[in-house]
Design an enzyme around this catalytic site. Structure first.
Site, PDB file in Angstrom:
ATOM      1  N   LEU A  18       0.831  -1.197   0.000  1.00 35.40           N
ATOM      2  CA  LEU A  18       0.000   0.000   0.000  1.00 35.40           C
ATOM      3  C   LEU A  18       0.874   1.260   0.000  1.00 35.40           C
ATOM      4  O   LEU A  18       0.476   2.300  -0.530  1.00 35.40           O
ATOM      5  CB  LEU A  18      -0.915   0.000   1.223  1.00 35.40           C
ATOM      6  CG  LEU A  18      -2.078   0.986   1.225  1.00 35.40           C
ATOM      7  CD1 LEU A  18      -3.044   0.667   0.096  1.00 35.40           C
ATOM      8  CD2 LEU A  18      -2.803   0.956   2.559  1.00 35.40           C
ATOM      9  N   VAL A  74       1.462   2.432  -3.446  1.00 35.75           N
ATOM     10  CA  VAL A  74       0.324   3.152  -3.993  1.00 35.75           C
ATOM     11  C   VAL A  74       0.272   4.577  -3.441  1.00 35.75           C
ATOM     12  O   VAL A  74       0.032   5.534  -4.177  1.00 35.75           O
ATOM     13  CB  VAL A  74      -0.989   2.418  -3.672  1.00 35.75           C
ATOM     14  CG1 VAL A  74      -2.190   3.172  -4.241  1.00 35.75           C
ATOM     15  CG2 VAL A  74      -0.958   0.993  -4.215  1.00 35.75           C
ATOM     16  N   GLU A  75       0.492   4.695  -2.144  1.00 40.46           N
ATOM     17  CA  GLU A  75       0.343   5.988  -1.477  1.00 40.46           C
ATOM     18  C   GLU A  75       1.460   6.965  -1.816  1.00 40.46           C
ATOM     19  O   GLU A  75       1.209   8.141  -2.078  1.00 40.46           O
ATOM     20  CB  GLU A  75       0.280   5.782   0.042  1.00 40.46           C
ATOM     21  CG  GLU A  75      -1.002   5.134   0.537  1.00 40.46           C
ATOM     22  CD  GLU A  75      -2.202   6.065   0.430  1.00 40.46           C
ATOM     23  OE1 GLU A  75      -2.008   7.269   0.187  1.00 40.46           O
ATOM     24  OE2 GLU A  75      -3.338   5.588   0.575  1.00 40.46           O
ATOM     25  N   SER A  76       2.695   6.486  -1.785  1.00 46.72           N
ATOM     26  CA  SER A  76       3.815   7.440  -1.862  1.00 46.72           C
ATOM     27  C   SER A  76       5.033   6.935  -2.617  1.00 46.72           C
ATOM     28  O   SER A  76       6.011   7.668  -2.735  1.00 46.72           O
ATOM     29  CB  SER A  76       4.261   7.787  -0.438  1.00 46.72           C
ATOM     30  OG  SER A  76       4.830   6.641   0.189  1.00 46.72           O
ATOM     31  N   TYR A 125      -7.654   2.486  -6.981  1.00 50.72           N
ATOM     32  CA  TYR A 125      -6.760   2.318  -5.843  1.00 50.72           C
ATOM     33  C   TYR A 125      -6.505   0.841  -5.522  1.00 50.72           C
ATOM     34  O   TYR A 125      -5.360   0.403  -5.403  1.00 50.72           O
ATOM     35  CB  TYR A 125      -7.399   3.022  -4.648  1.00 50.72           C
ATOM     36  CG  TYR A 125      -6.564   3.134  -3.398  1.00 50.72           C
ATOM     37  CD1 TYR A 125      -5.614   4.139  -3.260  1.00 50.72           C
ATOM     38  CD2 TYR A 125      -6.755   2.267  -2.327  1.00 50.72           C
ATOM     39  CE1 TYR A 125      -4.873   4.277  -2.100  1.00 50.72           C
ATOM     40  CE2 TYR A 125      -6.028   2.393  -1.167  1.00 50.72           C
ATOM     41  CZ  TYR A 125      -5.088   3.399  -1.054  1.00 50.72           C
ATOM     42  OH  TYR A 125      -4.366   3.521   0.107  1.00 50.72           O
TER      43      TYR A 125
END
Length: 270
Positions: free
Chosen positions: A121, A124-126, A236
């Protein structure tokens, strides 16, 4: 070490009082500079068929991507191709960043009984950048918004922003994800809620009378415009599943696996 990383999160902030001269100012170094995170967009299919090795990797399954339908796999395939074909360098850069933190993230998730694939994750986020910022005000490797960060113990004031602490923020993310899974009893819904907020997903479930994330997406137009899931949220979860497929098949896909020996050994101190 925790203190060093917290300070490094200040990026280029100069230290000193009003009497400080320009010649005596200095900046704390940062492993990764501030980087604005763009909202993910739906990749365009490059039209290239998957090779035998790529197809085998894509069809592999783990905890999160088991039992996907053909239609659901098509949504994942666009993101899989994006990082395996056109944007391989981006994937390599993300993995290079992850070397410092991925072992710690996996340790925290395992200690909480959470699926190891949740670690991706942070891609995906950063892209595993502790200094990532968004135009909406999210910050850090796990992209906490200010209110949610404070709710899960991440202090923010003029001196410090613990959302940039990759270790403390990982603990906070694990707490938040544990709460979300307890609320929905479904990991894909919990992950969607991490992006959109638990209230948004609860209302979408009720409004579409759905039982899962992909079913909400297929019925999204049934909702009033303000209640509909944004494209960012719809993409997402498939994006995370694509990262999971890539990460479990790095050798087959021709990527160099992140070296766990490059991660720092850290310990909590008072």
């Amino acid at each position: 070490l925790l203190a060093v990383f917290t300070l490094s999160g200040c990026g280029g902030a100069k230290v000193g009082g009003p009497a400080q001269s320009a010649s005596s100012s200095f900046s704390f170094p940062s492993i990764f500079p501030d980087e604005t995170v763009d909202e993910p967009y739906l990749p365009i299919d490059d039209g290239l068929p998957l090779s035998v090795a790529e197809l085998k990797a894509f069809n592999s399954t783990g905890f999160l991507d088991a039992n996907l339908t053909v239609e659901q796999k098509q949504a994942v395939e666009l993101h899989f191709k994006y990082y395996v074909h056109k944007n391989r360098r981006t994937m390599e850069r993300f993995m290079e960043r992850s070397e410092s933190y991925l072992p710690y993230v996996r340790h925290v998730l395992k200690s909480r009984g959470l699926p190891e694939e949740i670690a991706y994750l942070a891609f995906v986020e950063s892209g595993f950048n502790p200094n990532a910022v968004s135009r909406a005000g999210a910050c850090g490797m796990w992209q906490f918004m200010p209110f949610t960060g404070k709710k899960y113990g991440l202090a923010q004031d003029r001196w410090i922003d613990e959302r940039r602490d990759p270790y403390k923020a990982t603990e906070a993310a694990a707490d938040y994800l544990t709460m979300l899974h307890g609320m929905f009893d479904d990991w894909l819904l919990a992950l969607a809620a991490y992006n959109a907020g638990e209230g948004k997903i609860q209302r979408a479930l009720k409004g579409t009378e759905s039982n899962g994330f992909f079913e909400i997406c297929s019925k999204n137009e049934m909702l009033e415009y303000k209640a509909q899931l944004r494209d960012e949220t719809i993409q997402y979860v498939p994006r995370l599943l694509a990262f999971a497929k890539i990460m479990r098949n790095l050798d087959e896909l021709g990527f160099t696996s992140p070296d766990p020996k490059k991660a720092l050994s850290v310990a909590q101190v008072n």
